[in-house]
Design an enzyme around this catalytic site. Structure first.
Site, PDB file in Angstrom:
ATOM      1  N   ASP A  97       0.863  -1.171   0.000  1.00 21.75           N
ATOM      2  CA  ASP A  97       0.000   0.000   0.000  1.00 21.75           C
ATOM      3  C   ASP A  97       0.907   1.232   0.000  1.00 21.75           C
ATOM      4  O   ASP A  97       2.105   1.136   0.292  1.00 21.75           O
ATOM      5  CB  ASP A  97      -0.879  -0.032   1.255  1.00 21.75           C
ATOM      6  CG  ASP A  97      -1.684   1.234   1.435  1.00 21.75           C
ATOM      7  OD1 ASP A  97      -2.410   1.619   0.500  1.00 21.75           O
ATOM      8  OD2 ASP A  97      -1.569   1.855   2.516  1.00 21.75           O
ATOM      9  N   ASP A  99      -0.295   5.067   0.989  1.00 22.54           N
ATOM     10  CA  ASP A  99      -0.569   6.028   2.049  1.00 22.54           C
ATOM     11  C   ASP A  99      -0.345   5.415   3.419  1.00 22.54           C
ATOM     12  O   ASP A  99      -0.982   4.429   3.795  1.00 22.54           O
ATOM     13  CB  ASP A  99      -2.015   6.537   1.956  1.00 22.54           C
ATOM     14  CG  ASP A  99      -2.198   7.555   0.839  1.00 22.54           C
ATOM     15  OD1 ASP A  99      -1.264   8.338   0.593  1.00 22.54           O
ATOM     16  OD2 ASP A  99      -3.273   7.564   0.211  1.00 22.54           O
TER      17      ASP A  99
END
Length: 351
Positions: A97, A99
């Site tokens: 991922d 963020d």
């Protein structure tokens, strides 16, 4: 008097024994508990499903012995790392991922920007966009984190949120040049150690898939400005902007909206990405939310799968669930030190 003395002595023994029992139960790495004055705090903050790293694992990866690292099954982690060490870089792939996984949650006490808030906070963006984006966040974010709602109930609302947000952004007449200035002026920050991580993956031709519900162009620009984007082995799957020949935004590319809860759907798995690297049977997954665990569901060929979770806030509240879901949980850390330590061991790198 004699009877009173005996009672007091017995009470002392019982209480002392009780404290000793609690002391033995106190998890390593929790020296911050005010023991024994704060016994209740110690019990509530402990996770019975996390265990300290054994010496053999710490010898392999010293960083796994840090006080901010939790593991539900250190033996499994050690076995997985040894398997990856045996296979070296030839069979390794990474899915991450962006963020608050590759990027920081905070820096020097200030909350860092996500890919969406990079735009929402920018002085280069019109006021109407910031106002509408805030209204949407205030409306839909409580739904996203509502523990009383199921994922099935949340998904339609997330689609509404992303769709409305995209339409507001389309009205801003954003350009590629402006986007570069927005990212440069933002408070988005890559984790310490990202440069080393990206460079080593590139040097050894290890593929990394960056899977995000954020804005792909912001991710690419952030990595380019703060580190190095290696197109040969790095792929981003996210919501990308579409620009015309003059560099002006005209909308979003593709038909799929990638949101928090659909990282296991057609956004990537309809492509041939995982098929093309099916010989890479060892997978290192990195995320900061439980939804990120679904990012690699298209990799059916994987034999050795190690899941690393970054828990950035509300640690005590979320630790039990994270510890059950991720193999390794890293608490309140703005670096990739633990991941890079594992990479040095797996890839037999001294520096």
């Amino acid at each position: 008097m004699c009877t009173v003395s005996v009672v007091l002595l017995l009470a002392y023994i019982v209480i002392s024994g009780h404290f000793q029992l609690v002391s033995n139960l106190q998890p390593k790495g929790r020296e911050d508990c005010c023991f024994p004055d704060n016994i209740y705090s110690c019990f509530t903050s402990m996770s019975p499903i996390t265990t300290a790293a054994p010496p053999s694992l710490v010898k392999l990866v010293p960083e796994l012995g840090q006080s901010n690292v939790r593991m539900k099954d250190p033996a499994f982690v050690e076995t997985a790392i040894r398997t990856m060490m045996r296979d070296a870089h030839h069979k390794l792939q990474v899915v991450a991922d962006f963020d608050r996984t590759l990027s920081k949650y905070c820096e020097n006490g200030r909350i860092c920007s996500t890919t969406h808030s990079v735009l929402e906070e920018s002085k280069f963006m019109p006021d109407f966009y910031k106002e509408e984006a805030k209204k949407l966040k205030d409306t839909y974010m409580p739904i996203e984190f509502d523990p009383t709602k199921t994922v099935a109930e949340k998904i339609p609302k997330m689609i509404e949120w992303w769709t409305k947000g995209h339409k507001v952004l389309e009205a801003c007449q954003l350009t590629r040049d402006t986007l570069q200035h927005i990212v440069a002026d933002s408070h988005a920050r890559l984790r310490n150690g990202c440069q080393w991580f990206f460079d080593k993956l590139h040097q050894l031709e290890i593929p990394i898939l960056i899977f995000s519900a954020g804005i792909g162009d912001v991710i690419h620009e952030t990595i380019t400005q703060q580190s190095s984007f290696h197109s040969e082995n790095m792929k981003i799957v996210a919501n990308f902007l579409q620009f015309d020949e003059m560099g002006k935004m005209t909308g979003f590319a593709g038909d799929e909206i990638i949101h928090t809860f659909n990282k296991n759907e057609n956004a990537i798995h309809s492509s041939d990405y995982f098929f093309n690297i099916k010989h890479r049977e060892n997978l290192l997954l990195m995320g900061d939310s439980l939804g990120d665990l679904k990012m690699a569901e298209g990799a059916d060929h994987v034999e050795c799968f190690l899941k690393i979770g970054f828990l950035n806030f509300k640690v005590e509240e979320n630790l039990p669930q994270y510890s059950q879901s991720f193999d390794i949980v890293i608490l309140e850390d703005e670096s990739l030190d633990v991941v890079n330590g594992m990479m040095r061991a797996i890839l037999d790198l001294s520096s």
